[in-house]
Design an enzyme around this catalytic site. Structure first.
Site, short mmCIF file in Angstrom:
data_model
loop_
_atom_site.label_atom_id
_atom_site.label_comp_id
_atom_site.label_asym_id
_atom_site.label_seq_id
_atom_site.Cartn_x
_atom_site.Cartn_y
_atom_site.Cartn_z
N SER A 106 98.93 0.00 73.51
CA SER A 106 98.54 -1.41 73.58
C SER A 106 98.56 -2.10 72.75
O SER A 106 98.27 -1.74 71.36
CB SER A 106 96.74 -0.65 74.38
OG SER A 106 96.48 -2.09 73.48
N TYR A 155 88.05 1.85 71.10
CA TYR A 155 89.57 1.17 71.76
C TYR A 155 90.64 0.18 71.32
O TYR A 155 91.39 1.37 70.99
CB TYR A 155 89.60 0.09 72.95
CG TYR A 155 90.88 -0.26 73.81
CD1 TYR A 155 91.01 1.16 74.93
CD2 TYR A 155 91.27 -1.34 73.86
CE1 TYR A 155 92.22 1.14 75.32
CE2 TYR A 155 92.33 -1.59 74.18
CZ TYR A 155 93.53 -0.50 75.29
OH TYR A 155 94.54 -0.53 75.69
N LYS A 162 93.68 2.72 69.08
CA LYS A 162 94.99 2.54 69.38
C LYS A 162 95.68 2.16 68.08
O LYS A 162 96.91 2.18 68.01
CB LYS A 162 95.05 1.47 70.82
CG LYS A 162 94.60 1.30 71.94
CD LYS A 162 95.47 2.67 72.72
CE LYS A 162 95.33 2.54 74.60
NZ LYS A 162 95.71 3.38 74.66
#
Length: 264
Positions: A138, A151, A155
């Site tokens: 991502s 998140y 990532k």
């Protein structure tokens, strides 16, 4: 890396980017595609779409023993793994209010799963003289994201681990790529938009949502060029440049962007 004739494993392949990758690799002539997901029924449906050269395997990527078993099944059924796509990922939708369980789950799926995959396949790839890892990470790992702290952090850690792998194993024949899109029209993104998550709204505002099949097509081209950084949204490269050219200005700009989204 040309996928034709290779054995490929894709985790998180029951839907979204994983499903698109599995289907595209099969279309490119992969010798075998292992469709892995914790959603056993979803993985089986994708394998049926692909046909005889596909095998569905239920695997929880947060359990190292299951990742090792996945690699063993793939090699027993199809032969040596040429490309392992560690693609599974989750969002939490939380910032400072994220619980310890949210953090643990995000780090397990979004970061440690890549570690488990590397432990399972890199030694055998080195022994054979080469292999390829594709890790879905991502753009949030490069330039953060609104709303979801676990998140963004998990990532970023995933990208850092991939860099470490690429540095330490390149001379042993191992190639590594990280797939770092912004918004892709996946079930995870659709749920985020439906539930009005700040992260989903921010990603959708920042750039057009891509179709997973278009992302998969770009991945095939990038693997052929053995590019480490795969950016389906090319503007992300400019965001990264601005981030490191003037980090304070970049943080101020990101702060204004997040404020523009509101907190509803």
């Amino acid at each position: 890396m040309r996928v034709t004739g290779e054995v490929v494993v894709v985790t998180g392949a029951a839907s979204g980017i994983g499903r698109a990758l599995a289907r595209r690799f099969a279309a490119e002539g992969a010798a075998g595609v292992v469709v892995a997901d914790v959603d056993e029924a979803g993985a089986a449906a994708v394998a049926r779409e692909i046909g005889d050269r596909a095998l569905a395997v239920r695997a929880d990527v947060t359990v190292e023993a299951e990742v090792r078993a996945l690699a063993d099944v793939a090699e027993r059924e199809f032969g040596p793994i040429g490309l392992f796509c560690s693609n599974a990922g989750i969002i939490t939708g939380h910032g400072l209010d994220a619980s310890d369980a949210d953090w643990s789950r995000a780090l397990a799926v979004n970061t440690l799963a890549h570690v488990y995959a590397a432990r399972a396949v890199v030694p055998r790839m080195v022994e054979r003289g080469g292999g390829y890892l594709l890790n879905t990470c991502s753009a949030a790992g490069l330039v953060s994201c609104p709303g979801d702290a676990p998140y963004a952090v998990s990532k970023a850690a995933a990208i850092s681990f991939a860099e470490w792998l690429a540095i330490h194993y390149r001379a042993k024949g191992i190639r590594v790529s990280v797939l770092c899109p912004q918004g892709v029209r996946t079930p995870m993104m659709e749920r985020g938009l439906a539930e009005d998550h700040l992260t989903a709204r921010g990603v959708a505002k920042a750039a057009p949502l891509l179709d997973p099949d278009d992302v998969a097509a770009q991945v095939v081209d990038a693997l052929a060029e053995e590019r480490f950084l795969i950016l389906p949204h090319p503007e992300v490269a400019e965001y990264v440049r601005r981030k490191y050219d003037d980090t304070d200005r970049w943080i101020a700009g990101m702060s204004r962007f997040v404020a523009s989204l509101g907190e509803r």
